[in-house]
Design a protein around this motif. Sequence first.
Motif, PDB file in Angstrom:
ATOM      1  N   HIS A 142      -7.977   7.821   8.996  1.00  0.00           N
ATOM      2  CA  HIS A 142      -8.577   7.843  10.447  1.00  0.00           C
ATOM      3  C   HIS A 142      -9.127   6.671  10.581  1.00  0.00           C
ATOM      4  CE1 HIS A 142      -9.531  12.263   9.118  1.00  0.00           C
ATOM      5  NE2 HIS A 142      -9.468  12.421  10.191  1.00  0.00           N
ATOM      6  N   SER A 143      -8.313   5.481  10.167  1.00  0.00           N
ATOM      7  CA  SER A 143      -8.618   4.021  10.705  1.00  0.00           C
ATOM      8  C   SER A 143     -10.026   3.854  10.798  1.00  0.00           C
ATOM      9  CB  SER A 143      -7.675   4.046  11.933  1.00  0.00           C
ATOM     10  OG  SER A 143      -6.285   4.232  11.853  1.00  0.00           O
ATOM     11  N   LEU A 144     -10.701   3.993   9.857  1.00  0.00           N
ATOM     12  CA  LEU A 144     -12.162   3.757   9.922  1.00  0.00           C
ATOM     13  C   LEU A 144     -12.529   2.583   8.878  1.00  0.00           C
ATOM     14  CD1 LEU A 144     -13.454   7.528   9.630  1.00  0.00           C
ATOM     15  CD2 LEU A 144     -13.588   5.672  11.935  1.00  0.00           C
ATOM     16  N   VAL A 145     -11.694   1.958   8.238  1.00  0.00           N
ATOM     17  CA  VAL A 145     -11.787   0.944   7.268  1.00  0.00           C
ATOM     18  C   VAL A 145     -11.655  -0.367   8.004  1.00  0.00           C
ATOM     19  CG1 VAL A 145     -10.984  -0.190   5.073  1.00  0.00           C
ATOM     20  CG2 VAL A 145     -11.032   2.415   5.333  1.00  0.00           C
ATOM     21  N   ASP A 146     -12.552  -1.161   7.991  1.00  0.00           N
ATOM     22  CA  ASP A 146     -12.499  -2.613   8.481  1.00  0.00           C
ATOM     23  C   ASP A 146     -12.391  -3.936   7.673  1.00  0.00           C
ATOM     24  OD1 ASP A 146     -13.703  -1.841  11.385  1.00  0.00           O
ATOM     25  OD2 ASP A 146     -15.506  -1.079   9.836  1.00  0.00           O
ATOM     26  N   GLU A 147     -12.493  -3.602   6.293  1.00  0.00           N
ATOM     27  CA  GLU A 147     -12.111  -4.470   5.183  1.00  0.00           C
ATOM     28  C   GLU A 147     -11.954  -3.977   4.112  1.00  0.00           C
ATOM     29  OE1 GLU A 147     -13.773  -8.494   6.181  1.00  0.00           O
ATOM     30  OE2 GLU A 147     -15.016  -8.022   4.372  1.00  0.00           O
ATOM     31  N   TYR A 148     -11.325  -4.676   3.030  1.00  0.00           N
ATOM     32  CA  TYR A 148     -10.935  -4.155   1.575  1.00  0.00           C
ATOM     33  C   TYR A 148     -11.399  -5.359   0.768  1.00  0.00           C
ATOM     34  CZ  TYR A 148      -7.894  -0.587   3.421  1.00  0.00           C
ATOM     35  OH  TYR A 148      -7.282   0.512   4.011  1.00  0.00           O
ATOM     36  N   ARG A 149     -12.460  -5.102  -0.258  1.00  0.00           N
ATOM     37  CA  ARG A 149     -12.735  -6.270  -0.939  1.00  0.00           C
ATOM     38  C   ARG A 149     -12.153  -5.705  -2.432  1.00  0.00           C
ATOM     39  NH1 ARG A 149     -18.417  -8.783   1.450  1.00  0.00           N
ATOM     40  NH2 ARG A 149     -17.537  -8.883   3.687  1.00  0.00           N
ATOM     41  N   LEU A 150     -11.227  -6.270  -2.951  1.00  0.00           N
ATOM     42  CA  LEU A 150     -10.690  -5.727  -4.211  1.00  0.00           C
ATOM     43  C   LEU A 150     -10.751  -6.538  -5.312  1.00  0.00           C
ATOM     44  CD1 LEU A 150      -7.426  -4.228  -2.397  1.00  0.00           C
ATOM     45  CD2 LEU A 150      -9.713  -3.201  -2.730  1.00  0.00           C
ATOM     46  N   GLY A 184      -7.975 -13.936 -14.938  1.00  0.00           N
ATOM     47  CA  GLY A 184      -6.728 -13.649 -14.320  1.00  0.00           C
ATOM     48  C   GLY A 184      -6.902 -12.541 -13.295  1.00  0.00           C
ATOM     49  N   THR A 185      -8.287 -12.108 -13.024  1.00  0.00           N
ATOM     50  CA  THR A 185      -8.611 -11.256 -11.890  1.00  0.00           C
ATOM     51  C   THR A 185      -8.432 -11.619 -10.709  1.00  0.00           C
ATOM     52  OG1 THR A 185     -10.082  -9.949 -13.545  1.00  0.00           O
ATOM     53  CG2 THR A 185     -10.329  -9.786 -11.099  1.00  0.00           C
ATOM     54  N   VAL A 186      -7.484 -11.134  -9.740  1.00  0.00           N
ATOM     55  CA  VAL A 186      -7.596 -11.508  -8.380  1.00  0.00           C
ATOM     56  C   VAL A 186      -8.648 -10.825  -7.545  1.00  0.00           C
ATOM     57  CG1 VAL A 186      -6.069 -11.431  -6.187  1.00  0.00           C
ATOM     58  CG2 VAL A 186      -5.222 -11.795  -8.414  1.00  0.00           C
ATOM     59  N   LEU A 187      -9.489 -11.747  -6.750  1.00  0.00           N
ATOM     60  CA  LEU A 187     -10.541 -11.420  -5.877  1.00  0.00           C
ATOM     61  C   LEU A 187      -9.893 -11.512  -4.350  1.00  0.00           C
ATOM     62  CD1 LEU A 187     -13.643 -13.628  -7.485  1.00  0.00           C
ATOM     63  CD2 LEU A 187     -13.047 -11.217  -8.074  1.00  0.00           C
ATOM     64  N   GLY A 188      -9.639 -10.379  -3.978  1.00  0.00           N
ATOM     65  CA  GLY A 188      -9.053 -10.312  -2.651  1.00  0.00           C
ATOM     66  C   GLY A 188      -9.693  -9.458  -1.472  1.00  0.00           C
ATOM     67  N   ILE A 189      -9.982 -10.220  -0.505  1.00  0.00           N
ATOM     68  CA  ILE A 189     -10.675  -9.813   0.828  1.00  0.00           C
ATOM     69  C   ILE A 189      -9.611  -9.447   1.645  1.00  0.00           C
ATOM     70  CG2 ILE A 189     -12.448  -9.729   2.497  1.00  0.00           C
ATOM     71  CD1 ILE A 189     -14.071 -11.458   0.500  1.00  0.00           C
ATOM     72  N   TYR A 190      -9.354  -8.471   2.425  1.00  0.00           N
ATOM     73  CA  TYR A 190      -8.167  -8.226   3.382  1.00  0.00           C
ATOM     74  C   TYR A 190      -8.725  -7.507   4.663  1.00  0.00           C
ATOM     75  CZ  TYR A 190      -5.674  -9.210  -0.855  1.00  0.00           C
ATOM     76  OH  TYR A 190      -5.264  -9.830  -2.131  1.00  0.00           O
ATOM     77  N   ARG A 191      -8.216  -7.516   5.592  1.00  0.00           N
ATOM     78  CA  ARG A 191      -8.506  -6.673   7.002  1.00  0.00           C
ATOM     79  C   ARG A 191      -7.207  -6.117   7.245  1.00  0.00           C
ATOM     80  NH1 ARG A 191     -12.077 -11.638   9.658  1.00  0.00           N
ATOM     81  NH2 ARG A 191     -13.895 -11.289   8.214  1.00  0.00           N
ATOM     82  N   PRO A 192      -7.204  -4.850   7.724  1.00  0.00           N
ATOM     83  CA  PRO A 192      -6.186  -4.257   8.469  1.00  0.00           C
ATOM     84  C   PRO A 192      -5.670  -4.836   9.709  1.00  0.00           C
ATOM     85  CG  PRO A 192      -7.829  -2.553   7.866  1.00  0.00           C
ATOM     86  CD  PRO A 192      -8.475  -3.948   7.637  1.00  0.00           C
ATOM     87  N   ASN A 193      -4.362  -5.139  10.047  1.00  0.00           N
ATOM     88  CA  ASN A 193      -4.084  -5.823  10.934  1.00  0.00           C
ATOM     89  C   ASN A 193      -2.772  -5.235  11.660  1.00  0.00           C
ATOM     90  OD1 ASN A 193      -3.567  -8.230  12.653  1.00  0.00           O
ATOM     91  ND2 ASN A 193      -2.506  -9.390  11.216  1.00  0.00           N
ATOM     92  N   GLY A 194      -3.071  -4.052  11.982  1.00  0.00           N
ATOM     93  CA  GLY A 194      -1.820  -3.456  12.829  1.00  0.00           C
ATOM     94  C   GLY A 194      -0.908  -2.907  11.784  1.00  0.00           C
TER      95      GLY A 194
END
Length: 201
Positions: A142-150, A184-194
């Motif tokens: 439903h396109s409700l996610v603003d950011e992923y913190r993985l 070796g853990t990747v800390l990634g913050i990402y935002r949806p971009n179309g």
Amino acid sequence: MRKLIICTFLTLDGVMQAPGGPDEDVHSGFEHGGWQKPVTDEEVGTAIAGWYEPSDAMLLGRKTYEIFASYWPTADPGNPFTDRMNSMHKYVASRTLTSLGWQNSTLLEGDVADAVRELKASEGGSINVVGSGDLAQTLMRHSLVDEYRLTIHPVIIGTGKRLFADGAIPTALEPVSVSTTKSGTVLGIYRPNGKPGYGSY
């Protein structure tokens, strides 16, 4: 508008199921519960604490809520997360629960997508979606996610519930911050971009 953030531990092959203990979630015969502990380090804990700092609420599905509600109210008060988890407001999406015993918990009513849109439009800080794989996939559809913190840990386990399962909506992601810990853990913050772009070589 409040920001909705998915905060999730993942294996390298994208599994999010039961990182915290062997009996956390054995759904579908899952046998790898507790996979995170051997492949994490203090830097991960520090990052997670920082990710929670601007947030004043969590949004949880039924399974994750019940796991958390059975642990955090009696967890070690010396754990820096204990007071934070108990004091934050918890919003719960469930079609089966009728009452909630954990302090500061509210059951969402009606259609979950509509309820979350209303929640995002209310006053307050960011809202973290923790675990809650089925709910997370509904929010993504439903396109409700603003950011992923993985946190993406260096282990492959081959089976289990994945955050980005088959049928996930194709989405381009903008990296906000990406780093690697000593384990070796990747800390990634990402935002949806179309939508993703496509090309050829």
